[in-house]
Enzyme design. Sequence first.
Site, PDB file in Angstrom:
ATOM      1  N   LYS A 234       0.832  -1.188   0.000  1.00 25.83           N
ATOM      2  CA  LYS A 234       0.000   0.000   0.000  1.00 25.83           C
ATOM      3  C   LYS A 234       0.879   1.256   0.000  1.00 25.83           C
ATOM      4  CE  LYS A 234      -3.744  -1.988   2.841  1.00 25.83           C
ATOM      5  NZ  LYS A 234      -4.881  -1.815   1.924  1.00 25.83           N
ATOM      6  N   ARG A 308     -10.063 -11.707   2.324  1.00 24.07           N
ATOM      7  CA  ARG A 308     -10.976 -12.742   1.827  1.00 24.07           C
ATOM      8  C   ARG A 308     -10.334 -14.122   1.876  1.00 24.07           C
ATOM      9  NH1 ARG A 308     -11.606  -9.720  -3.757  1.00 24.07           N
ATOM     10  NH2 ARG A 308     -11.344  -8.053  -2.235  1.00 24.07           N
TER      11      ARG A 308
END
Length: 456
Positions: A234, A308
């Site tokens: 990020k 996920r």
Amino acid sequence: MATDIKVGTTGDSKPVWFVKSGGLESSGVSSAALAWAKANGFDGQAARVLTIPGDDGEISGALFGIGKDDVRLVAGKLASGLPKGEWHIAGAVREPELTALAFLLGGYKFTRYTKKDDAEVTLTFPDGADQKEVKRLAKAVTLARDLINTPTNDMGPMALEAVVRTIAEEHNATLSVVKGDDLLTKNFPMIHAVGRAGSQEPRLIDLAWGDRNAPRVTLVGKGVCFDTGGLDIKTSSGMLLMKKDMGGAANVLALAGLIMDAKLPVRLRVLIPAVENSISANAFRPGDVLTSRKGLTVEIGNTDAEGRLVLADALALADDDEPELLIDMATLTGAARVALGPDLPPFYTNDDAFALEVATASEAVADPVWRMPLWQPYDAKLSSRIADINNVTTDGFAGSITAALFLQRFVAKAKIWAHFDIFGWNPVEKPHAPIGGEAQAIRALYRLLKQRYPAR
């Protein structure tokens, strides 16, 4: 400013009148107070507090604006807006329980690293409020906020496990933890892959409580204690709030505390995959193919879509129990924020009747959520040329929906499944909440569960 709420008034308690926008003339205050309000431009503006002087110059009471539409939870502003002392609400309020809860939530401060204030503002419970229930809810929201606000150096996987252990002991629940390389031998390969580069061992935390023969309710919470994005790192701004990436875990723990404290007649299970998505020589890579607990192979299109993956292994375990209700909560996608903003968490479910229950409960307790579609044509976007599924799409569209569709692949036996893509954070101050970690959807879900499984 610290706050407290108590039963009964004393001679020192001062009144506060709730005034709707445009309703000053009918508020029931004295003519002197009415003139004072007009002189100060007060006319019931939402969240505005105006103190009223007495004949001796001391404060004799206060007016509080609740807005044109009787804004719900606005009473949280009383916690910071009223001067020090004891207060009671003059007259009846429309939603006494929400009013009392808002006051307690509005007085929240995260004080782990700063000086704690003594209680300064005290409000008498308004008539009609269930005192025990209000304090139970405030305790749960405070837990979620505290956990999310705590930085990762003090809330990594080990510390998160310690919190769950304390909660288990408080409610006489059982706890088991699978961690480190045992995740491989016990068949949780994706939890291991995501967390193995972290300085603390990844783990699956498993809490169980209640009668084994009661209806099975299972909560799964994303416990990514920090998310660098992995090798698909990020930006610095994108990483700044990633201590909150365990917000799903914080919220399911708060909801679990509500369920256990209220002694709802369910068999509760809480599963939290607790990891750090870090960067090291053994970090999982873009292009890797992981074999999940369910047996599906997953091509890694992006290591920043790690939540996920850990949820998938936990959901597959939960699904084996064939629970009556399976709920997962996760700070899963930025796409959900783009679609609905930070205050309105989307949820997905395969059951229309349950979705209506959620919406009804949400409205009843002013805990907003919004149903989004499990749009099956988008499932094809998760296709892979070399594996059963990819963890991301190639076009970037419908990111929250495709994340939910990914998770749906790992649920087959649960009677009802619902996924909540929460933000877990207040970016701006609200009357009932400061900037920082937030509980989302748990008050709505708790109300739903109380109605489905009323305490005996």
